[in-house]
Design an enzyme around this catalytic site. Structure first.
Site: not given
Ligand code: PRP
Ligand code: URA
Ligand code: MG
Length: 209
Positions: A104, A108, A200, A203
Site C-alpha cells: 500500500r 495515496t 503494521d 512489520d
Molecule cells: O486495506 P488496505 O488499506 O489496502 O490496507 C491493508 C493492507 O496493508 C497491509 O499491507 P502493506 O501494504 O503494509 O504491505 P506488507 O504486507 O508488505 O507490510 C496489509 O497487510 C494489507 O495488505
Molecule cells: O492498520 C493497518 C492498516 C494497514 N496495514 C496494516 O498492517 N495495518
Molecule cells: Mg505492512
C-alpha cells in the site's frame, strides 16, 4: 451482498488480544497469528461438503464421511498474508498456494502490485484470499480483481482485523465474496491504520520495524 462472519470463538478472541498488544514480541506475534489462522480455518471450512466413505473398523464396516474432493487454493497477499498460510495448511494440507504481492503506497493508500504467481488450475479452485488487515479494502479488492481477471469465481476473504470502511469497500466491489474476520474495529486513522488494530502486520510479523 457478501456476508460478514465474525469468528468470535473465545480461543480466537483470547489470542487476538495478545496479537494486538504492542509488547508482544515478533516470535510470539508470529506464533499467535499462525494459531488464530488455524482456528479461523476451522470456521471458514464449516460449509465444505462431505461425501460418504466406507471404512472397515476393527469391529465392522462403517458408513463414514470425507471431504468431497473439493479443490482449495490459498491466496496470501504479500507480505503479511504469509503469516497465516501455514496455520491454514495444517488443516487443509492439500490446498495449493498462490501469491499476490501488493504494497500500500503510504501517501495515496493505493495498492501497488509487484508479484502474481497462481496455481495453473486456479479457476477450478475455491479460493481463500488471506490478509491479516482489511483497512481501506484497496489491497483486498485488488487481489480479488487479480483472481477474477483469471476467471476465478469462488472466492472468500479471510482477515484478522477489519475496519468498517474496508468491509464496505469489499462488499461494494465484490458482493459475491464473503468475508471472515476475527474482529471488526472502530475506524481508520488519518494514515489509513485500523484503530485500535495491531499496527503494521507485516512489520510485526517479520520484525522490519
Ligand atoms: O486495506 P488496505 O488499506 O489496502 O490496507 C491493508 C493492507 O496493508 C497491509 O499491507 P502493506 O501494504 O503494509 O504491505 P506488507 O504486507 O508488505 O507490510 C496489509 O497487510 C494489507 O495488505
Ligand atoms: O492498520 C493497518 C492498516 C494497514 N496495514 C496494516 O498492517 N495495518
Ligand atoms: Mg505492512
Amino acid at each position: 451482498m457478501s456476508k460478514v462472519f465474525v469468528c468470535d470463538h473465545p480461543l480466537i478472541q483470547h489470542k487476538l488480544t495478545y496479537i494486538r498488544d504492542k509488547n508482544t514480541n515478533t516470535k510470539d506475534f508470529r506464533e499467535l497469528v499462525d494459531e488464530v489462522a488455524t482456528l479461523m480455518a476451522y470456521e471458514i471450512t464449516r460449509d465444505i461438503p462431505l461425501a460418504p466413505f466406507e471404512v472397515e473398523t476393527p469391529v465392522q464396516r462403517a458408513e463414514c464421511k470425507v471431504i468431497a474432493g473439493r479443490m482449495l487454493g490459498l491466496i496470501p497477499i504479500l507480505r503479511a498474508g504469509l503469516g497465516m498460510v501455514d496455520g491454514i495448511l495444517k488443516l487443509l494440507p492439500a490446498a495449493k498456494v498462490g501469491h499476490v504481492g501488493l504494497y500500500r503506497d503510504p501517501d495515496t493508500l493505493q495498492p501497488v502490485e509487484y508479484y502474481v504467481k497462481l496455481p495453473t488450475d486456479v479457476q477450478e479452485r475455491e479460493l481463500i484470499v488471506i490478509d491479516p488487515m482489511l483497512a481501506t479494502g484497496g489491497s483486498a479488492n485488488a487481489a480479488i480483481d487479480v483472481l477474477k481477471k483469471r476467471d476465478c469465481s469462488q472466492i472468500k476473504l479471510m482477515c484478522l482485523i477489519a475496519a468498517p470502511e474496508g468491509i464496505a469497500a469489499v462488499q461494494e466491489a465484490h458482493p459475491d465474496v464473503d468475508i471472515y474476520v476475527a474482529a471488526v474495529d472502530e475506524y481508520l486513522n488519518d494514515h489509513g491504520y485500523i484503530v485500535p488494530g495491531l499496527g503494521d502486520a507485516g512489520d510485526r510479523l517479520f520484525g522490519t520495524k
